[in-house]
Design an enzyme around this catalytic site. Sequence first.
Site, PDB file in Angstrom:
ATOM      1  N   CYS A  78       0.578  -0.933  -0.542  1.00 26.65           N
ATOM      2  CA  CYS A  78      -0.231   0.089   0.221  1.00 26.65           C
ATOM      3  C   CYS A  78       1.092   1.557   0.279  1.00 26.65           C
ATOM      4  O   CYS A  78       1.673   1.587  -1.379  1.00 26.65           O
ATOM      5  CB  CYS A  78      -1.123  -0.022   1.366  1.00 26.65           C
ATOM      6  SG  CYS A  78      -2.369   0.628   0.627  1.00 26.65           S
TER       7      CYS A  78
ATOM      8  N   HIS B 267      -3.467  -4.537   0.002  1.00 23.12           N
ATOM      9  CA  HIS B 267      -3.234  -5.497   1.192  1.00 23.12           C
ATOM     10  C   HIS B 267      -3.426  -7.060   1.085  1.00 23.12           C
ATOM     11  O   HIS B 267      -4.255  -7.291   1.860  1.00 23.12           O
ATOM     12  CB  HIS B 267      -4.947  -5.018   2.139  1.00 23.12           C
ATOM     13  CG  HIS B 267      -4.371  -3.748   2.456  1.00 23.12           C
ATOM     14  ND1 HIS B 267      -3.105  -3.047   3.457  1.00 23.12           N
ATOM     15  CD2 HIS B 267      -4.821  -2.062   2.361  1.00 23.12           C
ATOM     16  CE1 HIS B 267      -3.301  -1.700   3.434  1.00 23.12           C
ATOM     17  NE2 HIS B 267      -4.199  -1.377   2.489  1.00 23.12           N
TER      18      HIS B 267
ATOM     19  N   GLU C  34      -2.569  -8.759   3.643  1.00 24.58           N
ATOM     20  CA  GLU C  34      -3.100  -9.181   5.177  1.00 24.58           C
ATOM     21  C   GLU C  34      -4.529  -8.846   5.209  1.00 24.58           C
ATOM     22  O   GLU C  34      -4.684 -10.118   6.050  1.00 24.58           O
ATOM     23  CB  GLU C  34      -2.512  -9.190   5.848  1.00 24.58           C
ATOM     24  CG  GLU C  34      -2.372  -7.155   6.203  1.00 24.58           C
ATOM     25  CD  GLU C  34      -2.271  -6.288   5.516  1.00 24.58           C
ATOM     26  OE1 GLU C  34      -2.164  -4.723   5.615  1.00 24.58           O
ATOM     27  OE2 GLU C  34      -1.316  -6.390   4.192  1.00 24.58           O
TER      28      GLU C  34
END
EC number: 4.3.2.10
Length: 212
Positions: free
Chosen positions: A81, A186, A188
């Site tokens: 990001c 993202h 994650e």
Amino acid sequence: MTLIAVIDYDMGNLHSACKGLETVGAVPKITDSPLDLEKADAIVLPGVGSFDPAVRQIRSRHLEKPIKAAIANGKPFLGICLGLQILFETSEEGQEAGLGIIPGTVRRFRSEPGITIPHMGWNQLDFTQPDHALWQGLPPHPHVYFVHSYYVDPLDSHLTAATVTHGSQTVTAAIARDRLVAVQFHPEKSSTNGLKILANFVQQVQKLALVS
């Protein structure tokens, strides 16, 4: 043990990135120590927020040189990001010079009917480097999670490893050069696909450790 330095520069919650790395078998260490970056097997630079405060934090912690040295020396590196955006030279969001590791700039999405800015939520990747190790084992157009109003525009389009389309605008969603990879989305927060991307990154780090 695969030790990954997760750079702490006060730009977002690092817990999710660390949890994702732990899930795929790495040992993350949150740090702002140049020595830790040198000792680690790989580096992850996450980040949420604005361009100018981010680069100021990196410089105030004397992390710019260690980051550049690690990348120049071939240490595996993953930007996420904002951690992708600050690798570039400039941003339309701010006045500060970026790290300048990747030639190019960071641009804002154009307003157009039917889209919202920020680009937020799940969207499909289109691979432009489909054989890259980061994408191994993924479906052809995986859904991943985005939250951003700005996107990177590299001078060398060959660095783009994947794109995403928001409205009529197709933009860079990931870059790859040597052992440097960085993504706008993202991983994650991207469920199974995101964990697979993190696992692929860690696997490449482990392979490199075996031959070095």
